[in-house]
Each structure stands twice: as C-alpha cells, then as structure tokens.
Write a protein that holds these residues in place. Structure first.
Motif, PDB file in Angstrom:
ATOM      1  N   GLU A  90      -4.505   2.494  -3.057  1.00 37.36           N
ATOM      2  CA  GLU A  90      -5.107   1.292  -2.512  1.00 37.36           C
ATOM      3  C   GLU A  90      -4.052   0.183  -2.389  1.00 37.36           C
ATOM      4  OE1 GLU A  90      -9.683   1.825  -4.181  1.00 37.36           O
ATOM      5  OE2 GLU A  90      -8.474   0.087  -4.770  1.00 37.36           O
ATOM      6  N   ARG A  91      -4.338  -0.750  -1.514  1.00 41.56           N
ATOM      7  CA  ARG A  91      -3.458  -1.894  -1.350  1.00 41.56           C
ATOM      8  C   ARG A  91      -3.528  -2.759  -2.607  1.00 41.56           C
ATOM      9  NH1 ARG A  91      -3.714  -3.573   4.473  1.00 41.56           N
ATOM     10  NH2 ARG A  91      -5.947  -3.516   4.020  1.00 41.56           N
ATOM     11  N   GLN A 109       0.863  -1.189   0.000  1.00 44.63           N
ATOM     12  CA  GLN A 109       0.000   0.000   0.000  1.00 44.63           C
ATOM     13  C   GLN A 109       0.890   1.227   0.000  1.00 44.63           C
ATOM     14  OE1 GLN A 109      -3.069   0.259   3.022  1.00 44.63           O
ATOM     15  NE2 GLN A 109      -4.236   1.628   1.699  1.00 44.63           N
TER      16      GLN A 109
END
Length: 116
Positions: free
Chosen positions: A44-45, A39
């Motif tokens: 976003e991860r 991340q």
C-alpha cells in the motif's frame, strides 16, 4: 481534478542519492502540510515525509536520517532529497497533502528504482 506533477525519479545503485520534485497548484499547496508518499511493489501507499507551510518536518522511521523534505512556497514545489538509498526504497513516489482527505487527485508519480 487538479493533480500534482512529480519528476526526478530514476535508477540508482544502493548507497546512491536522488532528488525528486513535485509541483502543485498554489492555494491548496500554500495552506496545507505537504507529504511525499511511496508505493512499493505489492504494498500500500505510505507516507514517508511531510512538511508544514512553516517548514516543520516529520519522517517515517524507515527513512529518518537519510531523506530530507523541503518546499519552496513561491514555486509551489516540494522536494525529497534521498541519500544512502536502499533496495527497499524502490517504488513509485507521489506527493499530496498530508491529510486524511487529500487535497489533490493522485498524479502519475515518479518511479525510483534502487538496484545494483
């Protein structure tokens, strides 16, 4: 809920190397494809690498040829060897199952910072 424990992050210069590790509980670990996620700040991860219990690996295009994922099924540990690091590799690295429904709660992750 059970969480993996990630370690090994740190500050490294561009072009350098680092290895991160993750220890996770046994039953879920042994039965599942495990993945390393990243991340980056403000993003976003994302899944960057995964490995099956039999050792089959997959990588995101952004890390292919530079990162190597491996696992030790006796120690319930998954590793990510990161070489030729770039500033865009900076982020918090997490491990979890590489499935839509995750096998573990997310852990604390380990911070990797690539900077000169």
């Amino acid at each position: 809920q059970v969480q993996p424990v990630e370690s090994g992050g740190g500050l490294v210069q561009p072009g350098g190397s680092l290895r991160v590790s993750c220890v996770a509980s046994g039953t879920i670990f042994r039965r599942n494809v495990m993945g390393w996620y990243r991340q980056a700040p403000g993003k976003e991860r994302e899944l960057v690498a995964s490995i099956s219990s039999g050792g089959n690996t997959n990588y995101a295009d952004s890390v292919k040829g530079r990162f190597t994922i491996s696992r030790d099924n006796v120690k319930n540990t998954v590793y990510l060897q990161m070489n030729s690091l770039k500033t865009e590799d900076t982020g918090v690295y997490y491990c979890n199952t590489a499935s839509v429904v995750k096998g573990y709660a997310w852990g604390q992750g380990t911070q990797v910072t690539v900077s000169s």
